[in-house]
Design a protein around this motif. Structure first.
Motif, mmCIF file in Angstrom:
data_model
loop_
_atom_site.group_PDB
_atom_site.id
_atom_site.type_symbol
_atom_site.label_atom_id
_atom_site.label_comp_id
_atom_site.label_asym_id
_atom_site.label_seq_id
_atom_site.Cartn_x
_atom_site.Cartn_y
_atom_site.Cartn_z
ATOM 1 N N VAL A 179 0.875 -1.174 0.000
ATOM 2 C CA VAL A 179 0.000 0.000 0.000
ATOM 3 C C VAL A 179 0.910 1.222 0.000
ATOM 4 N N ILE A 180 0.820 2.040 -1.051
ATOM 5 C CA ILE A 180 1.770 3.126 -1.295
ATOM 6 C C ILE A 180 1.038 4.457 -1.439
ATOM 7 N N SER A 181 1.656 5.513 -0.903
ATOM 8 C CA SER A 181 1.208 6.878 -1.208
ATOM 9 C C SER A 181 1.962 7.318 -2.458
ATOM 10 N N PRO A 182 1.300 7.412 -3.608
ATOM 11 C CA PRO A 182 2.012 7.669 -4.868
ATOM 12 C C PRO A 182 2.273 9.169 -5.084
ATOM 13 N N TYR A 183 3.478 9.485 -5.596
ATOM 14 C CA TYR A 183 3.839 10.877 -5.835
ATOM 15 C C TYR A 183 4.144 11.189 -7.295
ATOM 16 N N ALA A 184 4.743 10.240 -8.024
ATOM 17 C CA ALA A 184 5.123 10.542 -9.404
ATOM 18 C C ALA A 184 5.473 9.265 -10.148
ATOM 19 N N LEU A 185 5.368 9.336 -11.496
ATOM 20 C CA LEU A 185 5.887 8.303 -12.382
ATOM 21 C C LEU A 185 7.210 8.798 -12.955
ATOM 22 N N LEU A 194 7.250 3.854 -10.239
ATOM 23 C CA LEU A 194 6.386 4.633 -9.356
ATOM 24 C C LEU A 194 7.232 5.067 -8.156
ATOM 25 N N ALA A 195 7.245 6.371 -7.884
ATOM 26 C CA ALA A 195 7.903 6.893 -6.687
ATOM 27 C C ALA A 195 6.827 7.214 -5.661
ATOM 28 N N GLY A 196 7.002 6.681 -4.450
ATOM 29 C CA GLY A 196 5.994 6.914 -3.421
ATOM 30 C C GLY A 196 6.495 6.479 -2.058
ATOM 31 N N ASN A 197 5.624 6.591 -1.069
ATOM 32 C CA ASN A 197 5.975 6.251 0.307
ATOM 33 C C ASN A 197 5.284 4.959 0.726
ATOM 34 N N TYR A 198 6.087 3.974 1.149
ATOM 35 C CA TYR A 198 5.564 2.756 1.750
ATOM 36 C C TYR A 198 5.256 3.085 3.201
ATOM 37 N N THR A 221 -6.530 8.401 2.283
ATOM 38 C CA THR A 221 -5.791 9.572 1.812
ATOM 39 C C THR A 221 -4.290 9.300 1.830
ATOM 40 N N ALA A 222 -3.603 9.724 0.789
ATOM 41 C CA ALA A 222 -2.162 9.514 0.687
ATOM 42 C C ALA A 222 -1.418 10.383 1.697
ATOM 43 N N ARG A 223 -0.286 9.911 2.122
ATOM 44 C CA ARG A 223 0.568 10.675 3.030
ATOM 45 C C ARG A 223 1.221 11.815 2.256
ATOM 46 N N PRO A 224 1.203 13.047 2.772
ATOM 47 C CA PRO A 224 1.819 14.169 2.049
ATOM 48 C C PRO A 224 3.309 13.934 1.833
ATOM 49 N N PHE A 225 3.808 14.266 0.635
ATOM 50 C CA PHE A 225 5.208 13.993 0.315
ATOM 51 C C PHE A 225 6.163 14.832 1.152
ATOM 52 N N HIS A 226 5.705 15.996 1.677
ATOM 53 C CA HIS A 226 6.624 16.828 2.462
ATOM 54 C C HIS A 226 6.957 16.180 3.810
ATOM 55 N N GLU A 227 6.199 15.162 4.201
ATOM 56 C CA GLU A 227 6.506 14.456 5.449
ATOM 57 C C GLU A 227 7.651 13.460 5.276
ATOM 58 N N VAL A 228 7.952 13.081 4.028
ATOM 59 C CA VAL A 228 8.959 12.033 3.800
ATOM 60 C C VAL A 228 10.052 12.460 2.819
ATOM 61 N N SER A 229 10.033 13.717 2.402
ATOM 62 C CA SER A 229 11.047 14.210 1.469
ATOM 63 C C SER A 229 11.304 15.683 1.745
ATOM 64 N N GLY A 230 12.284 16.241 1.053
ATOM 65 C CA GLY A 230 12.605 17.650 1.224
ATOM 66 C C GLY A 230 11.776 18.574 0.358
ATOM 67 N N TYR A 231 10.836 18.027 -0.415
ATOM 68 C CA TYR A 231 10.014 18.841 -1.309
ATOM 69 C C TYR A 231 8.816 19.414 -0.556
ATOM 70 N N ARG A 232 8.443 20.633 -0.913
ATOM 71 C CA ARG A 232 7.360 21.307 -0.201
ATOM 72 C C ARG A 232 6.165 21.624 -1.109
ATOM 73 N N ASP A 233 6.366 22.425 -2.159
ATOM 74 C CA ASP A 233 5.243 22.829 -3.009
ATOM 75 C C ASP A 233 4.779 21.699 -3.936
ATOM 76 N N ARG A 234 5.722 20.918 -4.426
ATOM 77 C CA ARG A 234 5.398 19.801 -5.316
ATOM 78 C C ARG A 234 6.500 18.755 -5.213
#
Length: 333
Positions: A179-185, A194-198, A221-234
């Motif tokens: 089960v993944i929170s998907p962010y980008a292909l 697929l890049a995402g958070n396990y 709901t997917a986990r926000p990417f800013h919680e697991v990466s250095g990206y903020r706006d996108r």
């Protein structure tokens, strides 16, 4: 059939003939067009053909009349020119994650973007050292499900397969469900990821699409990417791919490399034109870059032997040196 409806059918049929059969080298005369329309059960005359061509021109289509190589009309401008279609065809043929069946389907559709004669001329022009095609026919549905999950900010679940050896045969093992929170292909090195958070970890990981089966969008709901990466706006997929090697994750670090001049091209291929070069001397130069220092970086460095050497951090330098020692041992050195 009413006259207006007959006229609409006739002009659409005329456009299809011009689109499919004509180009600069293969025009069709008004008499040829009349004959082809009559084969479809559409009665017309020379003046009507000229009037319909004028209507299509008024609508913005570039239909020209030429006298070489023979007198006739041809569709001069298309959405895609033959070299553009050839590039798309090459990309489809080279993509290993597209199965043989999907490749054939896409090639047929792409050939329809040119005239019949142009399609014959563009077919088979490029020699490619092609990799074997994968066998996952769900690839289209997987891409669609991931794109919709990203847009809806929902988690996605799927079975993640892997190859195993049973006896003397290589077979698929269906794997387990993620089960993944998907962010980008991300398309990297002829593979689709697929890049995402396990959900068990606080980082971004990647999954090959050809190994994904039975993808389903979750109601969660997917986990926000800013919680697991250095990206903020996108989630900057381009930046993420540039900082990873073979899309292996690792600790984000600043590395300093001593490089021979002949290593410049592969460095530019990886880091682009913004390469930070310093201490240029005696056919060597230093490069500083911020990257994810993991197993993928070690493997990437090893392929260049002594042409690229790690100066810092010391931990990465030691990792590469240890791998070199292991390789030497394996070869009895």
């Amino acid at each position: 059939m009413r006259q207006n409806e007959t006229g609409r059918i006739r002009i659409l049929a005329l456009l299809e003939l011009l689109d499919e059969l004509t180009d600069e080298e293969h025009p069709l005369s008004s008499q040829e067009l009349i004959g082809l329309l009559q084969e479809q059960g559409i009665s017309t005359g020379r003046k009507t053909v000229y009037r319909d061509v004028s209507a299509l021109r008024a609508h913005g289509l570039e239909i020209l009349f030429t006298r070489k190589p023979k007198a006739g009309f041809f569709l001069a401008e298309r959405r895609f020119e033959p070299p553009e279609v050839r590039l798309l065809m090459d990309a489809v043929q080279a993509a290993p994650f597209l199965t043989e069946k999907k490749t054939a389907e896409l090639m047929r559709k792409l050939s329809g973007l040119t005239s019949v004669a142009q399609a014959g001329e563009t077919a088979g022009k490029t020699h490619m050292n092609l990799r074997p095609k994968y066998d996952n026919e769900e690839i289209y549905y997987t891409i669609d499900a991931i794109n919709r999950a990203v847009a809806q900010k929902k988690k996605i679940s799927f079975l993640y397969r892997r190859h195993v050896i049973r006896g003397n045969r290589v077979v698929w093992e269906e794997g387990r469900r993620f089960v993944i929170s998907p962010y980008a292909l991300i398309w990297d090195s002829d593979k689709y990821y697929l890049a995402g958070n396990y959900e068990k970890y606080d980082d971004v990981s990647v999954y090959r699409l050809d190994r994904i089966k039975h993808a389903e969008i979750s109601a969660r709901t997917a986990r926000p990417f800013h919680e697991v990466s250095g990206y903020r706006d996108r989630f900057d997929a381009e930046d993420y791919a540039a900082k990873t090697f073979h899309l292996y994750h690792g600790e984000l670090q600043t590395v300093v490399l001593r490089c021979a001049d002949e290593a410049l091209e592969p460095l530019l291929d990886k880091f682009g034109g913004n390469l930070k070069i310093s201490e240029r001397e005696n056919g060597l130069f230093h490069v500083r870059a911020k990257v994810f220092a993991g197993e993928g970086l070690v493997e990437w460095l090893l392929q260049y032997g002594d042409r690229i050497c790690v100066l810092s951090p010391q931990k990465l330098r030691d990792q590469v040196a240890e791998r070199v020692r292991c390789i030497g041992k394996a070869y009895g050195l």
